[in-house]
Design a protein around this motif. Sequence first.
Motif: not given
Lengths: 341, 533
Positions: B269-293
């Motif tokens: 549950g890391i913030p979007d910013k960290d997810a975007a930056e960490l994705a270059e270094k390791m596996t980051v799963y960013s799953t769109p939350i179903e039924n959430c807007i």
Amino acid sequence: MPARLKAVSVRLAQAVPVIFGVIVISFLLTRALPGDPAVQFAGPAATAESIEEVRRALGLDKSLPEQFLLYLGQLARGDLGQSVSTGQPVLSELAARLPASLELTLFALILSCAVAIPLGVLAATRPGSLVDQLCRILVTAGVSLPTFFTGVVLIYVFYYLLGIAPSPLGRLDFIYLDPPHVTGFFLIDAALDGDAETWFAALKQLILPGLTLALFTLAPIARMTRAAMLSALSADYIRTARAAGLDRNKILYGYAFRNALLPVVTTLGMVFSFTLGANVLVEKVFAWPGIGSYAVEALVVSDYAAVQGFVLAMALLFVLLNLVIDLAYSAIDPRFGTSAR
Amino acid sequence: MTTTRRTFLKTGAALTAMPFIHTLPAMAAGRDTLVAVTAQTINSLDLHRTGTNRASYAVAINCYDRLVTFGTKEAPGGGLSYDYSTIEPELAESWEISEDGLTLTFTLKDALFQDGSPVTAEDVKWSFDRAVSVGGFPTTQMKAGGLERPDQFEARDAKTFVVKLDRPSKLSLPDLAVPVPFIINSKLALEHATAEDPWAMEYLHKNTIGSGAFKVIRWDAGQQVVYERFDGWAGGPLPAVSRVIMREVPSASTQRALIERGDVQVAFGIPDKDAAELAEKMTVYSTPIENCINCLCMNTNFEPFQDPNVRKAVAYAVPYEAIFQAAAYGRGAPTWGGTAEIEDTAWPRKSPYDTDLDKAKDLMAASGFPEGFSTTLSISTDLSSWMEPAALLIQEAVAKIGIETQIEKIPGANWRTASLVEKKLPFHLENFGGWLNTPDYYFFWAYQKDHLFNSSNYYNEEVERLTDETLHMAMDDPDYAPKIKRMFEIVFEDLPRVPLWQPALNTAVNGAAGYEFWFHRQLDIRTLSPAGA
């Protein structure tokens, strides 16, 4: 000694109405918060009905005077109530978290006094010298760097880049277990237990957050020491002592420093109190299970019992702190008779 | 917790060697122990307790079983996700639904509780009775599946459990797979029940007594939860790791340092910013939350927003792409720029609106407020990581069509009270997500009058009726799709909520595999394994 004892008990008796006032005000202020705890704690999906159920479960459907009497009754039994947001009794949580904060704050203050006081004395004895400039730089840096920034930088350098600091995971890395609870201060408890491994582990966890807070508290202490020493050194009695040909060290430490200590102790008391309140950010960065983050989180979610317990604990702590500072005054300067106050 | 210092040190073979090592490098953690960090704090081991927070649902998921669970599918954006469309057995071996859809008969597996006693239908009944009786959130969630009273549940024999419904509903079976109806060892619980506490709330608050894959062997409130595998688990394939330490680290930057160093294997549950930056270094799963807007809501109790032209003007003025990049760092899924024609029942879906300032200006000119007006745009401080950048961009954009806004930040409990209960915020951001993944369920909470997440005070007779009709209707009913499409049409026309984007749940892993996204947005540790295993 009896005179001092009497003074202490008079001071403690004077604190009783203050504490009662704190109880009333903290009770009223928490109720004045616009947030409704029943709504907050009704879970992700709620209906008007389920919110009412939660309100009843929390005892918030009762009238205010009724709630207050119940609260007083609880207090009389030594029960601070149950925090909803953490699910723990407030008393046990405070007992676990207050020592964590105190240990960190005291460690940081000892560290910063060990640097700031000698630095202030040296700067005062050699105004305009290199030491004085160094003192000025440290003081400016300490004041201008916010603690969360210093904390993150220290983690970045010493943990992330160099790998010499332990994981910033609170009071102990997860491979260790808390030492048996005696005082709640891990350094003391581990020492009492004779467990050197845990003692060192706890010390290592303390170093980075301790440094962060020490840097922050360095400034007021060093500045106050320098200023107090300067004014003491220019006082008449120092000139007289010098004229009388007394030993330089005797003048510096026996007369000037002792007189300069009074304002330093006052500052120390103030620094201690604001550090204890203001280290929320340090606690967050280092995952430190302290009292500041507890209080802030409780306040945000309108967790009445936790907020009231925190305010009360702080009030008691400050009554004690002021007493200790007054006693320190009279130890430093006998003219501060305790019997008079 | 009965774990003492000594037994704890004795139990984990991997851990006994540890006290002589200063830090725990990723590999030295052993293939047996995983460490996960999260910013959330657990406040109870019992989901049914009043005030139990979201993070604590993880305990119900990992330490208890339900009768059924959801299947697994590939998640959009990589990794695995639960699959709402397939229901699989957990404690139930099989089940039958009667012809009229009113009786659900479950046959239980030969499963054991963690204390060695068998799981019986009596335990299931007691647990269900508890969920519908304690009030608050669990009871509300049970009601969503038509489970309201103890007399609906019957233990026919030791292995047969029957649920009787008042009306057939497509939500009933999935509602048994959400974290709430977890099955408790009722004999053990009853030993600790008292006259004032008939549901053993105090005991379950601090003890896990289920049949689940893990048990909590240590809970240091505000610091960590230590899970240990239950080797007799019957609910699914035995987890690959014997111990998982869930450590609470509030600061995102500290979490990042820990996962990058490899001292922890999962940052959940890391913030979007960290997810975007960490994705270059390791596996980051960013799953769109179903039924959430994530939505921009306009309260229909406030005059300017009663004008349909004003609402549409706002929807055309919003700089969707800029918000998606600035507030979500491109994590999640866009919900703007869709076709006017609604061809399927997918939800969340792209609204027919896109940024078009000229159109917005024309609509404003045609509205009752050609000169514009001023209002406040409210956001929650707890959610400021996405609400604040989004609000600033919206403020700037609507100023161009003459709507002057002041941004108001509201903290914690005040936010929920003001936005959801009193529903008194004229212009604000909101992010409801439904556990049960059907559009009608979303509409039930967010578009029906007086329901909690309808913070716009929206009321439309046809939407009320269509939602009521579709809520329990089977999704393959020929009437279902047309009705749902009609509901989409109406709310996109009326616009009480302007969809901004579908947010993502981000999890970074470094030395672990088997991460699976769940609608409850908590970490399911049962599928985790050390990387490469």
